[in-house]
Motif scaffolding. Sequence first.
Motif, PDB file in Angstrom:
ATOM      1  N   MET A   1      46.127  42.286  41.706  1.00  0.00           N
ATOM      2  CA  MET A   1      47.396  42.774  41.201  1.00  0.00           C
ATOM      3  C   MET A   1      48.361  41.597  41.230  1.00  0.00           C
ATOM      4  O   MET A   1      48.481  40.907  42.219  1.00  0.00           O
ATOM      5  N   SER A   2      49.032  41.404  40.127  1.00  0.00           N
ATOM      6  CA  SER A   2      49.989  40.306  40.081  1.00  0.00           C
ATOM      7  C   SER A   2      51.233  40.662  40.878  1.00  0.00           C
ATOM      8  O   SER A   2      51.544  41.833  41.117  1.00  0.00           O
TER       9      SER A   2
ATOM     10  N   GLU B   1      45.540  49.248  40.420  1.00  0.00           N
ATOM     11  CA  GLU B   1      45.566  47.790  40.554  1.00  0.00           C
ATOM     12  C   GLU B   1      44.690  47.340  41.721  1.00  0.00           C
ATOM     13  O   GLU B   1      44.018  46.314  41.645  1.00  0.00           O
ATOM     14  N   LYS B   2      44.668  48.110  42.797  1.00  0.00           N
ATOM     15  CA  LYS B   2      43.815  47.772  43.944  1.00  0.00           C
ATOM     16  C   LYS B   2      42.341  47.858  43.565  1.00  0.00           C
ATOM     17  O   LYS B   2      41.535  47.028  43.987  1.00  0.00           O
TER      18      LYS B   2
ATOM     19  N   GLN C   1      49.533  51.655  41.649  1.00  0.00           N
ATOM     20  CA  GLN C   1      49.163  50.758  42.736  1.00  0.00           C
ATOM     21  C   GLN C   1      47.684  50.927  43.088  1.00  0.00           C
ATOM     22  O   GLN C   1      46.978  49.942  43.313  1.00  0.00           O
TER      23      GLN C   1
ATOM     24  N   LYS D   1      41.139  47.340  40.561  1.00  0.00           N
ATOM     25  CA  LYS D   1      40.880  46.145  39.740  1.00  0.00           C
ATOM     26  C   LYS D   1      40.694  44.917  40.615  1.00  0.00           C
ATOM     27  O   LYS D   1      39.786  44.111  40.383  1.00  0.00           O
ATOM     28  N   ASP D   2      41.551  44.761  41.629  1.00  0.00           N
ATOM     29  CA  ASP D   2      41.444  43.605  42.525  1.00  0.00           C
ATOM     30  C   ASP D   2      40.122  43.609  43.277  1.00  0.00           C
ATOM     31  O   ASP D   2      39.472  42.575  43.424  1.00  0.00           O
ATOM     32  N   THR D   3      39.716  44.793  43.732  1.00  0.00           N
ATOM     33  CA  THR D   3      38.459  44.914  44.463  1.00  0.00           C
ATOM     34  C   THR D   3      37.276  44.579  43.550  1.00  0.00           C
ATOM     35  O   THR D   3      36.354  43.870  43.964  1.00  0.00           O
TER      36      THR D   3
ATOM     37  N   LYS E   1      37.306  42.619  40.995  1.00  0.00           N
ATOM     38  CA  LYS E   1      37.302  41.164  40.782  1.00  0.00           C
ATOM     39  C   LYS E   1      36.671  40.459  41.972  1.00  0.00           C
ATOM     40  O   LYS E   1      35.918  39.493  41.817  1.00  0.00           O
ATOM     41  N   ASP E   2      36.976  40.928  43.182  1.00  0.00           N
ATOM     42  CA  ASP E   2      36.408  40.314  44.382  1.00  0.00           C
ATOM     43  C   ASP E   2      34.888  40.520  44.448  1.00  0.00           C
ATOM     44  O   ASP E   2      34.153  39.614  44.805  1.00  0.00           O
TER      45      ASP E   2
ATOM     46  N   LYS F   1      53.279  44.275  41.452  1.00  0.00           N
ATOM     47  CA  LYS F   1      53.584  44.816  42.772  1.00  0.00           C
ATOM     48  C   LYS F   1      55.070  45.125  42.900  1.00  0.00           C
ATOM     49  O   LYS F   1      55.457  46.179  43.396  1.00  0.00           O
TER      50      LYS F   1
END
Length: 61
Positions: A1-2, A49-50, A46, A52-54, A56-57, A6
């Motif tokens: 998340m950018s 976005e979390k 939120q 998406k971040d996960t 990506k990881d 946030k």
Amino acid sequence: MSLGDKIKNAGEEALGKVKEGVGKLTDNESLQAEGQADQASANTKQAGEKVKDTAKDVFGS
């Protein structure tokens, strides 16, 4: 998340809390409900976005 996302989501959630509080103080059920809806929307964004971040990881994209 950018960082911008946030900040935007946190602002939307804060505004929702203010609307809900003003609605309670003024006995305005419509404003109170609108504030709750704003908070729910921000929380949903939120969470998305979390995810998406996960992803990506996990997948390294």
